[in-house]
Design a protein around this motif. Sequence first.
Motif, PDB file in Angstrom:
ATOM      1  N   ASP A 347       0.853  -1.179   0.000  1.00 30.75           N
ATOM      2  CA  ASP A 347       0.000   0.000   0.000  1.00 30.75           C
ATOM      3  C   ASP A 347       0.898   1.242   0.000  1.00 30.75           C
ATOM      4  O   ASP A 347       1.910   1.288   0.711  1.00 30.75           O
ATOM      5  N   PRO A 348       0.572   2.271  -0.774  1.00 28.49           N
ATOM      6  CA  PRO A 348       1.471   3.429  -0.909  1.00 28.49           C
ATOM      7  C   PRO A 348       1.710   4.215   0.378  1.00 28.49           C
ATOM      8  O   PRO A 348       2.595   5.078   0.402  1.00 28.49           O
ATOM      9  N   HIS A 349       0.965   3.923   1.435  1.00 34.12           N
ATOM     10  CA  HIS A 349       1.199   4.609   2.713  1.00 34.12           C
ATOM     11  C   HIS A 349       2.400   4.043   3.468  1.00 34.12           C
ATOM     12  O   HIS A 349       2.817   4.624   4.478  1.00 34.12           O
ATOM     13  N   VAL A 350       2.951   2.908   2.984  1.00 35.32           N
ATOM     14  CA  VAL A 350       4.020   2.240   3.719  1.00 35.32           C
ATOM     15  C   VAL A 350       5.135   1.818   2.756  1.00 35.32           C
ATOM     16  O   VAL A 350       4.869   1.264   1.690  1.00 35.32           O
ATOM     17  N   ARG A 351       6.364   2.081   3.167  1.00 31.62           N
ATOM     18  CA  ARG A 351       7.536   1.615   2.428  1.00 31.62           C
ATOM     19  C   ARG A 351       8.624   1.219   3.432  1.00 31.62           C
ATOM     20  O   ARG A 351       8.485   1.397   4.640  1.00 31.62           O
ATOM     21  N   LEU A 352       9.726   0.686   2.909  1.00 36.33           N
ATOM     22  CA  LEU A 352      10.838   0.227   3.729  1.00 36.33           C
ATOM     23  C   LEU A 352      12.118   0.906   3.265  1.00 36.33           C
ATOM     24  O   LEU A 352      12.273   1.207   2.079  1.00 36.33           O
ATOM     25  N   ILE A 353      13.040   1.142   4.193  1.00 35.46           N
ATOM     26  CA  ILE A 353      14.392   1.549   3.821  1.00 35.46           C
ATOM     27  C   ILE A 353      15.370   0.680   4.589  1.00 35.46           C
ATOM     28  O   ILE A 353      15.199   0.451   5.783  1.00 35.46           O
ATOM     29  N   TRP A 354      16.361   0.155   3.873  1.00 40.21           N
ATOM     30  CA  TRP A 354      17.415  -0.627   4.521  1.00 40.21           C
ATOM     31  C   TRP A 354      18.727   0.154   4.418  1.00 40.21           C
ATOM     32  O   TRP A 354      19.194   0.456   3.330  1.00 40.21           O
ATOM     33  N   GLY A 355      19.302   0.464   5.594  1.00 36.20           N
ATOM     34  CA  GLY A 355      20.498   1.299   5.595  1.00 36.20           C
ATOM     35  C   GLY A 355      21.652   0.746   6.391  1.00 36.20           C
ATOM     36  O   GLY A 355      22.587   1.479   6.728  1.00 36.20           O
ATOM     37  N   ASP A 356      21.623  -0.531   6.709  1.00 37.29           N
ATOM     38  CA  ASP A 356      22.689  -1.121   7.521  1.00 37.29           C
ATOM     39  C   ASP A 356      23.580  -2.013   6.656  1.00 37.29           C
ATOM     40  O   ASP A 356      23.113  -2.999   6.079  1.00 37.29           O
ATOM     41  N   GLY A 357      24.851  -1.660   6.548  1.00 36.32           N
ATOM     42  CA  GLY A 357      25.812  -2.508   5.848  1.00 36.32           C
ATOM     43  C   GLY A 357      25.686  -2.526   4.346  1.00 36.32           C
ATOM     44  O   GLY A 357      26.137  -3.469   3.688  1.00 36.32           O
ATOM     45  N   ILE A 358      25.090  -1.481   3.780  1.00 36.64           N
ATOM     46  CA  ILE A 358      24.896  -1.469   2.330  1.00 36.64           C
ATOM     47  C   ILE A 358      26.186  -1.064   1.615  1.00 36.64           C
ATOM     48  O   ILE A 358      26.758  -0.006   1.861  1.00 36.64           O
ATOM     49  N   ASP A 359      26.629  -1.951   0.743  1.00 38.52           N
ATOM     50  CA  ASP A 359      27.682  -1.628  -0.213  1.00 38.52           C
ATOM     51  C   ASP A 359      27.266  -2.244  -1.553  1.00 38.52           C
ATOM     52  O   ASP A 359      26.142  -2.749  -1.684  1.00 38.52           O
ATOM     53  N   TYR A 360      28.138  -2.211  -2.524  1.00 35.54           N
ATOM     54  CA  TYR A 360      27.762  -2.674  -3.861  1.00 35.54           C
ATOM     55  C   TYR A 360      27.292  -4.132  -3.845  1.00 35.54           C
ATOM     56  O   TYR A 360      26.249  -4.480  -4.406  1.00 35.54           O
ATOM     57  N   GLN A 361      28.059  -4.994  -3.189  1.00 30.58           N
ATOM     58  CA  GLN A 361      27.727  -6.413  -3.185  1.00 30.58           C
ATOM     59  C   GLN A 361      26.420  -6.673  -2.446  1.00 30.58           C
ATOM     60  O   GLN A 361      25.565  -7.445  -2.907  1.00 30.58           O
ATOM     61  N   ALA A 362      26.247  -6.033  -1.272  1.00 31.96           N
ATOM     62  CA  ALA A 362      25.013  -6.226  -0.505  1.00 31.96           C
ATOM     63  C   ALA A 362      23.803  -5.748  -1.300  1.00 31.96           C
ATOM     64  O   ALA A 362      22.738  -6.381  -1.283  1.00 31.96           O
ATOM     65  N   LEU A 363      23.966  -4.636  -1.998  1.00 33.67           N
ATOM     66  CA  LEU A 363      22.876  -4.103  -2.810  1.00 33.67           C
ATOM     67  C   LEU A 363      22.463  -5.103  -3.891  1.00 33.67           C
ATOM     68  O   LEU A 363      21.267  -5.368  -4.086  1.00 33.67           O
ATOM     69  N   CYS A 364      23.444  -5.666  -4.581  1.00 36.80           N
ATOM     70  CA  CYS A 364      23.142  -6.663  -5.617  1.00 36.80           C
ATOM     71  C   CYS A 364      22.377  -7.844  -5.030  1.00 36.80           C
ATOM     72  O   CYS A 364      21.387  -8.317  -5.609  1.00 36.80           O
ATOM     73  N   THR A 365      22.823  -8.314  -3.879  1.00 34.53           N
ATOM     74  CA  THR A 365      22.215  -9.494  -3.267  1.00 34.53           C
ATOM     75  C   THR A 365      20.784  -9.224  -2.819  1.00 34.53           C
ATOM     76  O   THR A 365      19.877 -10.044  -3.057  1.00 34.53           O
ATOM     77  N   ILE A 366      20.546  -8.084  -2.184  1.00 31.35           N
ATOM     78  CA  ILE A 366      19.198  -7.762  -1.718  1.00 31.35           C
ATOM     79  C   ILE A 366      18.246  -7.613  -2.898  1.00 31.35           C
ATOM     80  O   ILE A 366      17.125  -8.136  -2.888  1.00 31.35           O
ATOM     81  N   CYS A 367      18.693  -6.900  -3.920  1.00 31.18           N
ATOM     82  CA  CYS A 367      17.832  -6.711  -5.102  1.00 31.18           C
ATOM     83  C   CYS A 367      17.472  -8.049  -5.738  1.00 31.18           C
ATOM     84  O   CYS A 367      16.307  -8.294  -6.085  1.00 31.18           O
ATOM     85  N   ALA A 368      18.449  -8.928  -5.893  1.00 34.34           N
ATOM     86  CA  ALA A 368      18.196 -10.231  -6.498  1.00 34.34           C
ATOM     87  C   ALA A 368      17.261 -11.065  -5.633  1.00 34.34           C
ATOM     88  O   ALA A 368      16.373 -11.771  -6.146  1.00 34.34           O
ATOM     89  N   THR A 369      17.442 -10.986  -4.322  1.00 35.95           N
ATOM     90  CA  THR A 369      16.627 -11.782  -3.407  1.00 35.95           C
ATOM     91  C   THR A 369      15.179 -11.302  -3.382  1.00 35.95           C
ATOM     92  O   THR A 369      14.243 -12.111  -3.381  1.00 35.95           O
ATOM     93  N   LEU A 370      14.986  -9.998  -3.363  1.00 38.48           N
ATOM     94  CA  LEU A 370      13.613  -9.475  -3.378  1.00 38.48           C
ATOM     95  C   LEU A 370      12.901  -9.884  -4.662  1.00 38.48           C
ATOM     96  O   LEU A 370      11.740 -10.308  -4.639  1.00 38.48           O
TER      97      LEU A 370
END
Length: 507
Positions: A347-370
Amino acid sequence: LYLRPAAARVSRSSLLRAAGPAAMDNLLLLTDSYKVSHWAQYPPGTETVYSYFESRGGKYDEVCFFGLQYFLKRYLAGEVVTKARIDEAAAYYEGHFPPGFEFNRKGWEHIVDEHKGRLPLTIKAVPEGTVVGVKNVLMTVENTDPKCFWLTNYVETLLVQVWHAMTVCTHSREQKKVIAAYLAETGDVGGLGFKLHDFGFRGVSSVESAGTGACAHLVNFLGTDTVAGLVVAREYYGCRTAGFSIPASEHSTITAWGRADEAKALENMLDAYPTGLVACVSDSYDVFKACSEIWGETLRSKVLGREGTLVVRPDSGEPCATSLKCLELLYEKFGGQVNEKGYKVLDPHVRLIWGDGIDYQALCTICATLKANGWSLDNIAFGSGGGLLQKLNRDTQKCAFKCSSITVGGQDRDVFKDPVTDPGKASKRGRLALVADSEGSYVTKTACPREGVPGDVLVEVFRDGTLLVDQSFDDVRARAAIPDPSTLPLLGSVAGAPPSKSCCEVA
């Protein structure tokens, strides 16, 4: 302690001088110690020294050039050599070097007397924001007064510090490409500019590196909490407001209420900011309970009644598993839809932000997993601190500044190094140009004539103490634009799966 009369109070400028920052603005002191001795080491009759800056390779196969204009305006433009600064440098070096060491006072005094303290140098560079393959010339430096041949490489130390802004800009742009590809596949690329937020101010080594690094990130994105980046963008690139932020909590503003009143602390965020975006850290105690019971039940009607979006911030745990569970709990409580591409969107009233330990590799992994679990990247944004601005060094892109030509007795000579122990450190020869080949890729031409070659994209940006080109931030951003997101590869591996070849190649 006592209050002094106004006339006796120490001025702020006096305090600053006592603390020493004035010396940190003295160009004569902004170099490596050994360079102070180099004026006596060149061949007799040397008239010009011509050097260049490049990325010799590294993590990424192309770089986005950025940051030189800051250093030119901040340190090199105008009257930067004075008798007082010469005296100051001489005093430092007298104690720093062995007895009998000769400081090049005459050379510096020549710049004061003949050039009114302005540096007799010419600097050419690719326009900032230009994306160039590695192992290509990005900047050249040459003295314009034959008596100042030693000056070219004296300023190497300072100019090479452009590596940080350039590497951050490159690193940020590569992450933008990753996010853009997943948005194109699972959602809407329209929100790309706010998908990677800069959390890096506290995690960098200095205020200056925070400013230049954060400004470099803003070449690619619009979200930042590093205020110093706004200052650099405005003062050195003419951009009134380069980045944006929103009200957000930290753990102290939530835990100050106590565990028993966590719901009141979270509710206070909604009351204090009844409209628009607001971000709230939600893992002070139990992030899953916060998602399902506090946000999802106790405060659900208040969240849905707001004109705006609550951004829930988990800040601990394994990134993929934690973000997935939070999304599932929020979807269960607030609902959502499956978009036309087949991925779930909250629902557009709710979103998430992840800001712990993000680097290039972590970003790739999270995006692929989602994606693998059926979630659109529209649901999440990322925050990155040290992984964005600090977990980089000069060797990330193998940045180097080397002499490639000198003039001795009126004759030009090619200069190069070619160490038998490391062929990767071989340097280029002669005067250089950067031209586009038949496919539009940039290539470096070596051993070029003094008059240059057709199609050279290196532009003279500085001459004899004057900035010749003042590049706007809008132009820099335009040059740095990424390719069509639909053409970009989906990099990364699902959490727990073997790394994909594509991810390993650029990790």
